[in-house]
Write an enzyme that holds these catalytic residues in place. Structure first.
Site, PDB file in Angstrom:
ATOM      1  N   ARG A   1     -63.852  28.024   5.441  1.00 62.75           N
ATOM      2  CA  ARG A   1     -64.820  27.478   6.389  1.00 62.75           C
ATOM      3  C   ARG A   1     -64.048  26.941   7.587  1.00 62.75           C
ATOM      4  O   ARG A   1     -62.814  26.872   7.573  1.00 62.75           O
ATOM      5  CB  ARG A   1     -65.741  26.407   5.756  1.00 62.75           C
ATOM      6  N   GLY A   2     -64.794  26.581   8.613  1.00 64.96           N
ATOM      7  CA  GLY A   2     -64.194  26.257   9.901  1.00 64.96           C
ATOM      8  C   GLY A   2     -64.318  27.480  10.795  1.00 64.96           C
ATOM      9  O   GLY A   2     -63.926  28.586  10.411  1.00 64.96           O
ATOM     10  N   ALA A   3     -64.886  27.291  11.989  1.00 67.77           N
ATOM     11  CA  ALA A   3     -65.219  28.430  12.846  1.00 67.77           C
ATOM     12  C   ALA A   3     -64.029  29.355  13.134  1.00 67.77           C
ATOM     13  O   ALA A   3     -64.157  30.578  13.022  1.00 67.77           O
ATOM     14  CB  ALA A   3     -65.842  27.939  14.153  1.00 67.77           C
TER      15      ALA A   3
ATOM     16  N   ARG B   1     -72.052  34.205   8.354  1.00 66.53           N
ATOM     17  CA  ARG B   1     -72.245  32.832   8.827  1.00 66.53           C
ATOM     18  C   ARG B   1     -72.694  32.896  10.280  1.00 66.53           C
ATOM     19  O   ARG B   1     -71.879  33.076  11.179  1.00 66.53           O
ATOM     20  CB  ARG B   1     -70.958  31.994   8.736  1.00 66.53           C
TER      21      ARG B   1
ATOM     22  N   GLN C   1     -66.641  18.043   2.905  1.00 64.57           N
ATOM     23  CA  GLN C   1     -65.419  18.552   3.535  1.00 64.57           C
ATOM     24  C   GLN C   1     -64.500  17.424   3.985  1.00 64.57           C
ATOM     25  O   GLN C   1     -63.280  17.585   4.021  1.00 64.57           O
ATOM     26  CB  GLN C   1     -65.754  19.435   4.742  1.00 64.57           C
TER      27      GLN C   1
ATOM     28  N   ASP D   1     -68.747  24.313  16.173  1.00 63.50           N
ATOM     29  CA  ASP D   1     -68.971  25.706  15.816  1.00 63.50           C
ATOM     30  C   ASP D   1     -69.546  26.514  16.966  1.00 63.50           C
ATOM     31  O   ASP D   1     -69.383  27.729  17.001  1.00 63.50           O
ATOM     32  CB  ASP D   1     -69.900  25.784  14.603  1.00 63.50           C
TER      33      ASP D   1
ATOM     34  N   ASN E   1     -72.288  21.348  15.405  1.00 65.06           N
ATOM     35  CA  ASN E   1     -71.194  21.058  14.476  1.00 65.06           C
ATOM     36  C   ASN E   1     -71.809  20.687  13.130  1.00 65.06           C
ATOM     37  O   ASN E   1     -73.032  20.616  12.982  1.00 65.06           O
ATOM     38  CB  ASN E   1     -70.303  19.936  15.017  1.00 65.06           C
ATOM     39  N   LYS E   2     -70.962  20.436  12.160  1.00 65.84           N
ATOM     40  CA  LYS E   2     -71.431  20.142  10.804  1.00 65.84           C
ATOM     41  C   LYS E   2     -72.480  19.034  10.820  1.00 65.84           C
ATOM     42  O   LYS E   2     -72.378  18.060  11.556  1.00 65.84           O
ATOM     43  CB  LYS E   2     -70.247  19.745   9.935  1.00 65.84           C
TER      44      LYS E   2
END
Length: 357
Positions: free
Chosen positions: A49-51, A89, A197, A238, A248-249
């Site tokens: 995960r993470g763009a 995603r 996370q 993101d 973002n998250k």
């Protein structure tokens, strides 16, 4: 240089190895992926995960998909492979940009073997460029903090470190750069429900590097800003719309509001591929909805004898419904600066700065 260097994505020519982030910090295990389908599953299930990391993984997923095919590369088969990876995603714009570029690179190429080579080289180039960009971004961000101050207290959300990128990280990259400049940094890591996370991954990275870190629940930031001096909030992103609205998250928007109320500068760390000038505002950013069970139960909360700490792993009544948007959008007026590899600037400068990149 971070010590030790994390290498969550490792291309092995015949397969891709991903550090499985679903089981950190308990275990450090790599998944061995040999097909596009396995790569799509790893992205969807958040093993990676993470763009930036998602985009790099997606390109290697394309490579594996091409490698499994032989002969003539028909346009409809190429398009199916591209769209399958893209849909894994949808919110992270880095993946969209990577897929678009991958398609351009093979324009006119009709042999799967050639397609494989082109995409493999593109993935390796992305890794190299992302690591370099993160280190420049980290140095740019560190320059925003007073040089005559020796200690900084910073709140983060989600994980924005080496685990989310090709290495070094974005928001955690700034923290690493401050540390490397001889500053003491105290990190307050939002646990980042429901996937944790922050408490699982950010705290893990900070402990590995010996950076002082305290885990806080997502609702504690107001108390923290009232009772302790917080120098900044640093988050990743993101996708950023043309007006500066930033996805973002989930939980980032709340943190932005609290920071504004307390006069704490709110910085968004973003590499150039996070900006999507095709979208005017954050209203147009697609928000991924994930499984309700991620909110209503903790499958990983088990005692040593293997039994759930809660009945069947549930933390809510049987049959209770849940909403689980994976991201929210922080409005541009809450953001003091974007920190990028091409400088630091305010939201209203986005279009001008992107034109020069």
């Amino acid at each position: 240089m971070p010590h030790p260097e994390f290498l969550p994505i490792q291309w092995k020519s015949t397969h891709l190895e991903l550090l499985d982030q679903r089981i950190l910090p308990g275990k450090k295990e790599f998944l061995k992926l040999t097909t596009a389908e396995e790569t799509i599953s790893a992205i969807r299930e958040m093993a990676v995960r993470g763009a930036p990391a998602i985009a790099i993984t997606g390109v290697f997923g394309l490579t594996l998909g091409a490698k499994s095919r032989m002969g003539v590369a028909h346009p409809k088969d190429i398009e199916f492979l591209l769209s399958s990876i893209l849909e894994s995603r949808p919110t992270a714009v880095n993946l969209s940009f990577a897929i678009r570029e991958a398609k351009k690179l093979i324009h006119g190429v009709t042999n799967w073997n050639e397609v494989t080579k082109i995409w493999e080289n593109y993935g390796l180039k992305m890794m190299e460029e992302d690591l370099a960009a993160n280190k420049t971004l980290g140095a740019n961000g560190a320059s925003l903090f007073p040089k005559d101050q020796s200690e900084f207290h910073i709140i983060t959300h989600c994980n924005t470190g080496a685990l989310a990128t090709a290495g070094h990280g974005t928001a955690l990259g700034v923290i690493r750069s401050l540390r490397d400049a001889g500053k003491k940094v105290v990190v307050y890591a939002d646990e980042t429900r429901p996937f944790l996370q922050g408490s699982r991954l950010t705290a893990f990275e900070m402990m590995e590097e010996g950076i002082e870190c305290y885990i806080i629940t997502d609702g504690m930031s107001g108390w923290l800003m009232n009772h302790r001096k917080i120098d900044a909030v640093l988050v990743g992103c993101d996708r950023v719309a043309a007006n500066g609205d930033t996805a973002n998250k989930i939980g980032t928007y709340n943190l932005g509001i609290v920071a504004k109320e307390h006069g704490v500068p709110f910085y968004v760390c973003a590499t150039k591929d996070s900006f999507d000038l095709n979208l005017k505002t954050g209203v147009e950013i697609p928000i991924e909805m994930r499984k309700e069970s991620e909110v209503t139960q903790f499958d990983f909360l088990k005692s040593e004898n293997g039994k759930y700490l809660f009945p069947e792993g549930k933390t809510s009544p049987v049959g209770a419904r849940a909403l689980n948007p994976s991201f929210d959008v922080t409005k541009a007026h809450l953001i003091k600066n974007f920190i990028t590899e091409f400088g630091c600037f305010e939201p209203e400068e986005i279009s001008l700065r992107l034109k020069s990149v």
